[in-house]
Design a protein around this motif. Structure first.
Motif, PDB file in Angstrom:
ATOM      1  N   VAL A 125      43.525  43.606  49.242  1.00 27.29           N
ATOM      2  CA  VAL A 125      43.237  43.867  47.575  1.00 27.29           C
ATOM      3  C   VAL A 125      43.192  45.242  46.998  1.00 27.29           C
ATOM      4  O   VAL A 125      43.489  46.057  48.128  1.00 27.29           O
ATOM      5  CB  VAL A 125      41.482  44.100  47.748  1.00 27.29           C
ATOM      6  N   LEU A 126      43.863  46.366  46.173  1.00 28.59           N
ATOM      7  CA  LEU A 126      44.548  47.281  45.709  1.00 28.59           C
ATOM      8  C   LEU A 126      42.864  47.922  45.224  1.00 28.59           C
ATOM      9  O   LEU A 126      42.435  47.333  44.066  1.00 28.59           O
ATOM     10  CB  LEU A 126      45.674  47.501  45.382  1.00 28.59           C
ATOM     11  N   ASN A 127      42.761  49.267  45.776  1.00 32.29           N
ATOM     12  CA  ASN A 127      41.429  50.323  45.176  1.00 32.29           C
ATOM     13  C   ASN A 127      41.822  50.716  44.395  1.00 32.29           C
ATOM     14  O   ASN A 127      42.569  51.924  45.164  1.00 32.29           O
ATOM     15  CB  ASN A 127      40.783  49.990  45.992  1.00 32.29           C
ATOM     16  N   HIS A 128      42.337  50.674  42.802  1.00 32.94           N
ATOM     17  CA  HIS A 128      43.324  51.814  42.528  1.00 32.94           C
ATOM     18  C   HIS A 128      41.956  52.221  41.855  1.00 32.94           C
ATOM     19  O   HIS A 128      41.866  53.696  40.883  1.00 32.94           O
ATOM     20  CB  HIS A 128      43.558  51.685  40.974  1.00 32.94           C
ATOM     21  N   GLY A 129      40.120  52.173  41.130  1.00 34.43           N
ATOM     22  CA  GLY A 129      39.120  52.511  40.652  1.00 34.43           C
ATOM     23  C   GLY A 129      39.692  52.849  39.103  1.00 34.43           C
ATOM     24  O   GLY A 129      38.500  52.939  38.354  1.00 34.43           O
ATOM     25  N   VAL A 130      40.817  52.587  38.416  1.00 39.98           N
ATOM     26  CA  VAL A 130      40.993  52.856  37.547  1.00 39.98           C
ATOM     27  C   VAL A 130      41.494  51.466  37.242  1.00 39.98           C
ATOM     28  O   VAL A 130      43.089  50.910  37.889  1.00 39.98           O
ATOM     29  CB  VAL A 130      41.632  53.647  36.836  1.00 39.98           C
ATOM     30  N   HIS A 131      42.315  51.313  35.604  1.00 41.13           N
ATOM     31  CA  HIS A 131      43.479  50.542  35.249  1.00 41.13           C
ATOM     32  C   HIS A 131      44.442  50.981  35.588  1.00 41.13           C
ATOM     33  O   HIS A 131      45.085  51.412  35.260  1.00 41.13           O
ATOM     34  CB  HIS A 131      42.962  50.158  33.781  1.00 41.13           C
ATOM     35  N   PRO A 132      45.714  50.185  36.935  1.00 39.17           N
ATOM     36  CA  PRO A 132      46.687  51.117  36.798  1.00 39.17           C
ATOM     37  C   PRO A 132      47.696  50.335  35.877  1.00 39.17           C
ATOM     38  O   PRO A 132      47.557  49.564  35.114  1.00 39.17           O
ATOM     39  CB  PRO A 132      47.484  50.527  38.505  1.00 39.17           C
ATOM     40  N   ASP A 133      49.134  51.228  36.160  1.00 41.01           N
ATOM     41  CA  ASP A 133      50.571  50.405  35.271  1.00 41.01           C
ATOM     42  C   ASP A 133      50.432  48.792  36.164  1.00 41.01           C
ATOM     43  O   ASP A 133      50.321  48.076  36.535  1.00 41.01           O
ATOM     44  CB  ASP A 133      51.296  50.838  35.831  1.00 41.01           C
ATOM     45  N   PRO A 134      50.925  48.064  34.892  1.00 43.32           N
ATOM     46  CA  PRO A 134      50.853  46.660  34.845  1.00 43.32           C
ATOM     47  C   PRO A 134      51.435  46.142  35.825  1.00 43.32           C
ATOM     48  O   PRO A 134      51.597  45.011  36.545  1.00 43.32           O
ATOM     49  CB  PRO A 134      51.234  46.222  33.321  1.00 43.32           C
ATOM     50  N   GLY A 135      52.689  46.389  36.063  1.00 48.81           N
ATOM     51  CA  GLY A 135      53.322  46.184  38.039  1.00 48.81           C
ATOM     52  C   GLY A 135      52.775  46.184  38.825  1.00 48.81           C
ATOM     53  O   GLY A 135      53.157  45.282  40.045  1.00 48.81           O
ATOM     54  N   TYR A 136      51.075  46.625  39.186  1.00 55.63           N
ATOM     55  CA  TYR A 136      51.114  46.128  40.570  1.00 55.63           C
ATOM     56  C   TYR A 136      49.904  44.929  40.344  1.00 55.63           C
ATOM     57  O   TYR A 136      49.886  44.246  41.333  1.00 55.63           O
ATOM     58  CB  TYR A 136      49.264  47.647  40.324  1.00 55.63           C
ATOM     59  N   ALA A 137      49.797  44.210  39.199  1.00 55.06           N
ATOM     60  CA  ALA A 137      49.356  43.249  38.537  1.00 55.06           C
ATOM     61  C   ALA A 137      49.620  42.025  40.355  1.00 55.06           C
ATOM     62  O   ALA A 137      49.525  41.507  40.856  1.00 55.06           O
ATOM     63  CB  ALA A 137      49.110  42.414  37.679  1.00 55.06           C
ATOM     64  N   ALA A 138      50.745  41.857  40.588  1.00 54.84           N
ATOM     65  CA  ALA A 138      52.284  41.080  40.914  1.00 54.84           C
ATOM     66  C   ALA A 138      51.906  40.891  42.782  1.00 54.84           C
ATOM     67  O   ALA A 138      52.262  40.652  42.930  1.00 54.84           O
ATOM     68  CB  ALA A 138      53.195  41.226  40.666  1.00 54.84           C
ATOM     69  N   LEU A 139      51.394  42.086  42.987  1.00 58.13           N
ATOM     70  CA  LEU A 139      51.921  43.147  44.508  1.00 58.13           C
ATOM     71  C   LEU A 139      50.043  42.438  45.445  1.00 58.13           C
ATOM     72  O   LEU A 139      50.272  42.436  45.986  1.00 58.13           O
ATOM     73  CB  LEU A 139      51.557  44.887  44.663  1.00 58.13           C
ATOM     74  N   ALA A 140      49.334  42.018  44.374  1.00 59.66           N
ATOM     75  CA  ALA A 140      48.616  41.649  45.506  1.00 59.66           C
ATOM     76  C   ALA A 140      47.702  40.813  44.481  1.00 59.66           C
ATOM     77  O   ALA A 140      47.632  40.020  43.227  1.00 59.66           O
ATOM     78  CB  ALA A 140      47.117  43.351  45.211  1.00 59.66           C
ATOM     79  N   ASP A 141      45.987  40.685  45.465  1.00 54.31           N
ATOM     80  CA  ASP A 141      45.899  38.802  44.775  1.00 54.31           C
ATOM     81  C   ASP A 141      44.618  39.165  44.262  1.00 54.31           C
ATOM     82  O   ASP A 141      43.877  38.692  42.961  1.00 54.31           O
ATOM     83  CB  ASP A 141      45.469  38.281  46.400  1.00 54.31           C
ATOM     84  N   LEU A 142      44.049  40.038  44.337  1.00 56.86           N
ATOM     85  CA  LEU A 142      42.965  41.041  43.322  1.00 56.86           C
ATOM     86  C   LEU A 142      43.235  42.508  43.462  1.00 56.86           C
ATOM     87  O   LEU A 142      43.579  43.476  44.514  1.00 56.86           O
ATOM     88  CB  LEU A 142      41.512  41.446  44.346  1.00 56.86           C
ATOM     89  N   LEU A 143      42.535  43.161  42.135  1.00 54.83           N
ATOM     90  CA  LEU A 143      42.735  44.527  42.010  1.00 54.83           C
ATOM     91  C   LEU A 143      41.566  45.230  41.432  1.00 54.83           C
ATOM     92  O   LEU A 143      41.060  44.196  40.435  1.00 54.83           O
ATOM     93  CB  LEU A 143      43.811  45.271  41.044  1.00 54.83           C
ATOM     94  N   VAL A 144      40.834  46.339  42.199  1.00 60.33           N
ATOM     95  CA  VAL A 144      40.200  46.752  41.687  1.00 60.33           C
ATOM     96  C   VAL A 144      40.265  47.489  40.920  1.00 60.33           C
ATOM     97  O   VAL A 144      41.299  48.697  40.716  1.00 60.33           O
ATOM     98  CB  VAL A 144      39.138  47.473  43.025  1.00 60.33           C
ATOM     99  N   THR A 145      39.687  47.565  39.302  1.00 57.90           N
ATOM    100  CA  THR A 145      40.598  47.949  37.960  1.00 57.90           C
ATOM    101  C   THR A 145      39.179  49.586  37.864  1.00 57.90           C
ATOM    102  O   THR A 145      39.196  50.314  36.868  1.00 57.90           O
ATOM    103  CB  THR A 145      40.947  47.193  36.619  1.00 57.90           C
ATOM    104  N   PHE A 146      37.618  49.244  38.368  1.00 62.57           N
ATOM    105  CA  PHE A 146      36.911  50.272  37.677  1.00 62.57           C
ATOM    106  C   PHE A 146      36.019  50.899  39.487  1.00 62.57           C
ATOM    107  O   PHE A 146      35.505  48.893  39.897  1.00 62.57           O
ATOM    108  CB  PHE A 146      35.801  49.700  36.998  1.00 62.57           C
ATOM    109  N   GLU A 147      35.597  51.376  39.698  1.00 60.00           N
ATOM    110  CA  GLU A 147      35.050  52.284  39.989  1.00 60.00           C
ATOM    111  C   GLU A 147      34.503  53.190  40.340  1.00 60.00           C
ATOM    112  O   GLU A 147      34.661  53.967  39.889  1.00 60.00           O
ATOM    113  CB  GLU A 147      35.862  52.002  42.604  1.00 60.00           C
ATOM    114  N   GLY A 148      33.321  53.056  39.839  1.00 57.91           N
ATOM    115  CA  GLY A 148      32.302  54.461  39.852  1.00 57.91           C
ATOM    116  C   GLY A 148      31.039  53.897  39.237  1.00 57.91           C
ATOM    117  O   GLY A 148      30.281  53.016  39.512  1.00 57.91           O
TER     118      GLY A 148
END
Length: 210
Positions: A125-148
């Protein structure tokens, strides 16, 4: 359906009822983030090891927390944390926090993703806390695209690129939420906690009896 990713940062010896509630909720949990000391700490903690064992025996992913400091933390330090989580707590996944959203940091996180898998992380799981560059989607099983906070979450704008991925590829972590508040992501955690330590509270459906 396993929809709840719970970052619960309280000690099992101090909040045993809350950890009992997590184990009891196993069928609904995507996973629990294990974070003894802003990472695994400098030595094993027997109470966290016991809690992690109970979760794994209930079929819950245990995700070891490691801070990446937006690509500023050295690769070797992050990997050391992941290995300690594996060796001390039997973590079968990794939760990388404070992950950069910048495309320029992709090579750094690509290396970390490879290292995490090599260290035994079946789930990343990658916690960016925001929507990252689309390239990150291939790196992990789950992206945290909001934390707040809930107030910011109500006006969240979701970029079009996310439509090219399954809903369960994204997670929202929301704090300061009122009772009954719901997240739109397939994987989520919505808690009442506020201030500097909102993840010392469980999501509303799991709140243990006082």
């Amino acid at each position: 359906m396993k929809t709840l990713l719970v970052p619960y940062y309280e000690h099992p010896a101090e909040q045993p009822n809350a950890w009992d509630a997590l184990v009891a909720a196993a069928p609904r949990l995507y996973g629990v983030v294990l974070n003894p000391a802003s990472g695994p700490g400098e030595a094993p903690d027997a109470a966290f090891a016991a809690a992690a064992l109970r979760l794994r025996e209930a079929g819950v992913r245990v995700l070891g927390y490691a801070d990446t400091d937006y690509a500023r933390r050295p690769h070797a330090e992050v990997v050391r944390d992941l290995l300690r989580h594996r060796d001390w707590y039997g973590a079968d996944g990794a939760f990388l926090d404070q992950v950069s959203a910048d495309p320029g940091a992709l090579p750094h996180y690509r290396r970390l993703a490879v290292a995490a898998r090599a260290a035994g992380s079946a789930s990343l799981v990658l916690n960016h806390g925001v929507h990252p560059d689309p390239g990150y989607a291939a790196l992990a099983d789950l992206l945290v695209t909001f934390e707040g906070p809930w107030d910011a979450y109500r006006t969240l704008d979701v970029p079009a690129w996310t439509e090219g991925h399954p809903p369960e590829h994204f997670c929202h972590l929301v704090y300061g939420a009122p009772p009954g508040a719901r997240a739109s992501a397939a994987v989520h955690c919505v808690v009442p906690g506020t201030g500097a330590h909102p993840w010392g509270t469980l999501p509303y459906p799991l709140e243990p009896a006082r």
